[in-house]
Design a protein around this motif. Structure first.
Motif: not given
Length: 471
Positions: A257-264, A269-272, A333-339
Motif C-alpha cells: 500500500m502506498s502512503d496515499l492509500c492510508l491517507q485516504l 474512515m475516521q474511526h481508524l 487495507r480493505e477500506s482503500i477502495s471505499s475511501a
C-alpha cells in the motif's frame, strides 16, 4: 426474434411468474454496474431456482434467440455482469441457487451452488473446522459463480492460488441448455480435455456455471498480522524474499500500500487510528497462518522483522497482539477502495506483472503519468506476493473530474502500454467484461485472439451467452 411476450410467457411457465421480473423499477437493481457508471436494458430479469430451471431458461433463449447475461452478486468492475443498452437480452440472476450441497472434511471439499455468497461458503467451511481461503473486500455480497467466472484472486493467492486453483469440479449449463455434470472432488482426473478450466475465467461467455466443488483446508492454529513501513517498493520486494525464506508456506498474505492509500483511509474512515507516529512512503501488510502453534508463528514473525530491521529493509512495524487488532490492520487495507470512492471518481487498473519487475514498473509508470497528467495522484495497492497491483489514478486536487474522465482512454493507454512493456497483463483478477474488450485486442496476440474466437464459436455458435463481453 419472436415477440418477447411469447418468450416471457414461456419463461413464466418454466419457473413461475414470481421469478420473471419485467417491471422497470424491479429490474433496475440488476441493470446498473457496481460503480454506478453504466446502466443497461433488459427484457426481463429471470431468477431460476435450480440447475434444471437454468437449463430450461437457456433452451428457451436458444429457441427465441434471446441473449442472456449471467449475474451473481453484480460486484464486478468491468461491466461483465450487466446487459448492454440494446434491450434484447435477459439478466439470468443466479441468486436463488444459493445452497451448500455438501461438505466433505475428509476429502477437504465443499460443494456449493453458484449463487452462494462467498462469506457463507467461508462460514460453512469454518463450521466443519475447515478454511475456505478465498477472501475479497466484496465477500459479503459476491458469489462463488462470479468468483469462478472471473477467476477471482483476493488476499490469499500467495498461499492458496486463484479461484481456478481452488476448484476441483463444475456443474455447467451449456449454451445449448444441456447440463455438464462435472462435480467431481478429484485432485487427479486425466481423462481428456480440461473442460472445467474453459469455463473458469470465461465470464459466462461459454456457459453458465451452476455449482462447483471447491477445496477447503485445515484451520490454521494461529494467524498473525503485521504492518511494516518502508521507503520504496523495491524494499517491499526485498522484504517479500526475506519473508518467504523465513516463513515458507506460512506466509499467506503480503499486501503493498502506498502512503496515499492510508491517507485516504484516515481521511474518510475516521474511526481508524493511524498505526504509526509518522507517515512513511509505503507499507506492507503481511500475514502468517501457522499449522503448529501461535508461539511458533510468533517466533517466525519476530525473527523476520528483526532481520528486516537489521538489514535496513524496513523502518518500523506494528504487530497485532490480538484478533481484534489484526482485524483493524486489515481494515486499513480493505477500506482503500471505499475511501477512494469517497474521495471522488477515479480510473482503476487491475494489472499483474512479474513480481521481480513491480518496483521498476511503479517508478517508470508514475513518472510517465506525471509527464502527461501533472499532479495526478496514484493510489497504488495490491497483492504484491502474486504480482497483482490495483494501480488506480485520481485527478490532481481541485482538478475537474469531468475533464479528468475525458482523458481516461489516454491514461489507460499510458498504463497498459507500460504494463505490456514490462511483460504484464491488463487484467489480473477482475476480468475483461465490456470495459477492457477493445484493449484486449490490442495487447493479446492475434493467434491467441483467433483461438479464443474459435472456442467461443464452437461452444456458443449463436452468440447468446453474455455477448459483447471478453470478445
Amino acid at each position: 426474434m419472436t415477440d418477447s411476450s411469447d418468450f416471457i410467457n414461456a419463461c413464466t411457465h418454466a419457473i413461475g411468474e414470481a421469478y420473471v421480473i419485467t417491471t422497470d423499477d424491479d429490474k433496475a437493481p440488476y441493470l446498473t454496474d457496481q460503480r454506478q457508471r453504466f446502466t443497461g436494458q433488459a427484457i426481463a430479469v429471470v431468477k431460476p431456482g435450480n440447475t434444471a430451471e437454468v437449463a430450461a431458461i437457456v433452451r428457451l433463449c436458444n429457441q427465441f434467440k434471446v441473449p442472456l447475461v449471467p449475474q451473481g452478486g453484480n460486484t464486478g468492475l468491468v461491466l461483465g455482469s450487466v446487459p448492454d443498452t440494446k434491450g434484447n437480452a435477459i439478466v439470468l440472476s443466479l441468486s436463488r441457487l444459493n445452497r451448500i450441497r455438501a461438505v466433505d472434511p475428509v476429502n477437504h471439499t465443499i460443494t456449493v451452488e453458484a449463487g452462494t455468497i462467498l462469506q457463507h461458503v467461508q462460514e460453512a467451511a469454518e463450521a466443519a473446522s475447515r478454511l475456505y481461503p478465498l477472501s475479497l473486500a466484496a465477500e459479503g455480497s459476491c458469489t462463488i459463480g462470479g468468483n469462478l467466472a472471473t477467476n477471482a484472486g483476493g488476499t490469499g493467492v500467495l498461499r492458496y492460488g486463484n479461484t481456478r486453483e481452488l476448484c476441483l469440479g463444475l456443474e455447467v449449463v451449456t449454451a445449448q441448455g444441456e447440463i455438464m455434470e462435472g462435480l467431481r472432488g478429484l485432485r487427479k482426473d486425466n481423462t481428456g480435455y480440461d473442460l472445467r478450466d474453459l469455463f473458469i475465467g470465461a465470464e459466462g461467455t461459454l456457459g453458465v456455471i451452476t455449482a462447483a466443488v471447491m477445496k477447503i483446508f485445515p484451520l490454521p492454529k494461529s494467524q498473525l498480522t503485521a504492518l511494516v513501513a518502508l521507503r520504496t517498493p523495491d524494499e517491499a520486494l526485498r522484504l517479500l524474499t526475506l519473508a518467504q525464506g523465513h516463513c515458507g508456506a506460512a506466509l499467506t498474505g503480503f499486501e503493498l500500500m502506498s502512503d496515499l492509500c492510508l491517507q485516504l483511509v484516515a481521511k474518510h474512515m475516521q474511526h481508524l487510528t493511524f498505526p504509526f507516529s509518522i507517515h512513511h512512503a509505503h507499507y506492507v501488510l503481511l500475514e502468517l497462518s501457522d499449522s503448529e502453534s501461535e508461539a511458533h508463528a510468533s517466533a517466525m514473525l519476530e525473527a523476520l522483522l528483526a532481520s528486516a530491521l537489521e538489514n535496513d529493509i524496513c523502518q518500523d512495524a506494528v504487530l497485532a497482539s490480538s484478533s481484534s487488532q489484526s482485524k483493524t490492520l486489515w481494515n486499513w487495507r480493505e477500506s482503500i477502495s471505499s475511501a477512494q470512492a469517497k474521495e471522488g471518481k477515479n480510473i482503476k487498473h487491475d494489472i499483474s506483472l512479474p513480481i521481480s519487475r513491480i518496483a521498476e514498473f511503479i517508478t517508470v509508470t508514475d513518472a510517465l503519468l506525471q509527464q502527461h497528467f501533472p499532479e495526478c495522484r496514484n493510489v497504488t495497492f495490491g497483492h504484491l506476493g502474486d504480482g497483482n497491483l490495483h494501480y488506480n489514478v485520481s485527478p490532481a486536487i481541485g482538478y475537474s473530474i469531468d475533464l479528468f474522465l475525458e482523458q481516461q482512454s489516454h491514461i489507460n493507454r499510458v498504463v497498459h502500454d507500460s504494463v505490456h512493456q514490462f511483460g504484464g497483463s491488463i487484467s489480473a483478477e477482475h476480468g475483461i467484461g465490456a470495459l477492457k474488450r477493445d484493449a484486449l485486442l490490442h495487447y493479446k496476440s492475434s493467434v491467441e485472439i483467433s483461438l479464443m474466437k474459435t472456442i467461443k464459436h464452437a461452444l456458443d455458435p449463436q452468440n447468446l451467452m453474455n455477448p459483447g463481453k471478453v470478445l
